[in-house]
Design a protein around this motif. Structure first.
Motif, PDB file in Angstrom:
ATOM      1  N   ILE A  37     -12.876  -5.476  -5.521  1.00 50.35           N
ATOM      2  CA  ILE A  37     -12.063  -4.444  -6.165  1.00 50.35           C
ATOM      3  C   ILE A  37     -10.596  -4.561  -5.746  1.00 50.35           C
ATOM      4  N   GLU A  38      -9.748  -3.844  -6.477  1.00 51.15           N
ATOM      5  CA  GLU A  38      -8.329  -3.757  -6.118  1.00 51.15           C
ATOM      6  C   GLU A  38      -8.121  -2.565  -5.188  1.00 51.15           C
ATOM      7  N   PRO A  39      -7.062  -2.586  -4.368  1.00 47.32           N
ATOM      8  CA  PRO A  39      -6.886  -1.576  -3.315  1.00 47.32           C
ATOM      9  C   PRO A  39      -6.916  -0.132  -3.798  1.00 47.32           C
ATOM     10  N   GLU A  40      -6.353   0.154  -4.957  1.00 43.66           N
ATOM     11  CA  GLU A  40      -6.271   1.536  -5.431  1.00 43.66           C
ATOM     12  C   GLU A  40      -7.635   2.127  -5.784  1.00 43.66           C
ATOM     13  N   ASP A  41      -8.654   1.255  -5.936  1.00 46.90           N
ATOM     14  CA  ASP A  41      -9.993   1.728  -6.292  1.00 46.90           C
ATOM     15  C   ASP A  41     -10.912   1.903  -5.086  1.00 46.90           C
ATOM     16  N   GLU A  42     -10.417   1.589  -3.885  1.00 51.73           N
ATOM     17  CA  GLU A  42     -11.304   1.538  -2.726  1.00 51.73           C
ATOM     18  C   GLU A  42     -12.015   2.861  -2.460  1.00 51.73           C
ATOM     19  N   LYS A  43     -11.318   3.962  -2.505  1.00 48.90           N
ATOM     20  CA  LYS A  43     -11.936   5.249  -2.192  1.00 48.90           C
ATOM     21  C   LYS A  43     -13.090   5.559  -3.138  1.00 48.90           C
ATOM     22  N   ASP A  44     -12.882   5.326  -4.427  1.00 51.35           N
ATOM     23  CA  ASP A  44     -13.928   5.625  -5.413  1.00 51.35           C
ATOM     24  C   ASP A  44     -15.164   4.759  -5.210  1.00 51.35           C
TER      25      ASP A  44
END
Length: 294
Positions: A37-44
């Motif tokens: 994944i890309e960093p901005e999606d990590e939390k989800d």
């Protein structure tokens, strides 16, 4: 006991933690895999990732090149860990199947991956192999065969890490990669014995739907980009209310599989631990069926 795949599985995914189709299917099959994944999606994705999976966060994001940078990063990741091949699977796979006596049977066994790996490894010149889409492998087809040689592999691909290519462009990257390999004499193997059902392109949010695929030219640009790279075998055609590319794969019929010396296939049929059975728990509201299950 069914056999598990030995080559690493990667699922590049973007903005689809809300509907983790492939993640759920592989988790139900008990297969270890990597979600990229890309960093901005990590939390989800951290919130939904199963125990059998590893989450790999890319060192870049939103490069405007679709999944190509992620796919090439995955390739290098597999190489650095000494793997001969790696699987790369789209994140919108609804279910896997085995073609059994000319019927598409839902399958929950990891053995379909192991069997495909073993067959692929019998030959030294296979660039890519993979599962066909059920849309192109109908039930009770009198012309069906276990596999087809030298055609496009996409969505569920087993890549030979030693081939001298990388993913490129923004459109039709799977077809382009296969054509470059085939033109150099490599072979591809598309399995009809093992199949997958995936969500139709452009019908699921996330991924490339809102970026790469967001065009107003009925995807003519997609088709033309492939023709520019391969004018000798590809052309543009209008079908099903939009533009498509058409490829003449017949020119690669002369590409022959080369057996690996010292490998002798087992004389009797090997089911890899799979059996035909009925289960009572059904997924996603599906109708009862006889899945192949270990």
């Amino acid at each position: 006991m069914s056999r598990a795949p030995r080559y690493p599985i990667y699922i590049p995914s973007k903005s689809r933690a809300f509907r983790p189709l492939t993640i759920n299917r592989l988790s139900e099959m008990g297969i270890p895999f990597n979600v990229v994944i890309e960093p901005e999606d990590e939390k989800d994705y951290r919130a939904i990732i199963p125990r059998c999976a590893s989450l790999l966060v890319l060192p870049f994001s939103n490069l405007g090149q679709g999944s190509i940078p992620a796919r090439n990063w995955i390739w290098e990741h597999a190489l650095e860990r000494g793997h001969k091949r790696h699987w790369i699977i789209d994140d919108n796979i609804v279910r896997f199947y085995r073609m059994n006596f000319n019927r598409r049977i839902p399958c929950w066994s990891p053995a379909i991956f192991a069997a495909a790996e073993d067959f692929t490894d019998r030959y030294e010149n296979v660039a890519l192999s993979g599962f066909n889409n059920i849309a192109f492998a109908p039930d009770r087809n009198p012309k069906s065969c276990p596999f087809e040689l030298n055609t496009r592999i996409y969505s569920i691909s087993l890549l030979n890490n030693s081939i001298p290519y990388r993913w490129r462009g923004r459109f039709n990257e799977d077809t382009d990669l296969c054509l470059r390999a085939l033109k150099d004499g490599w072979c591809t193997i598309q399995f009809n014995a093992f199949l997958a059902d995936k969500v139709t392109t452009l019908t699921m949010k996330g991924g490339n739907t809102d970026t790469v695929y967001a065009t107003s030219d009925h995807r003519r640009e997609f088709a033309e980009s492939l023709v520019r790279n391969h004018p000798d075998v590809a052309k543009v055609a209008w079908k099903f209310d939009r533009w498509h590319h058409e490829v003449d794969y017949s020119v690669f019929r002369g590409n022959r599989l080369i057996e690996v010396l010292g490998i002798t296939p087992v004389g009797k049929q090997d089911e890899y631990g799979m059996t035909l059975s009925r289960i009572s728990s059904l997924m996603d509201g599906e109708t009862p069926c006889n899945p192949l299950q270990s």
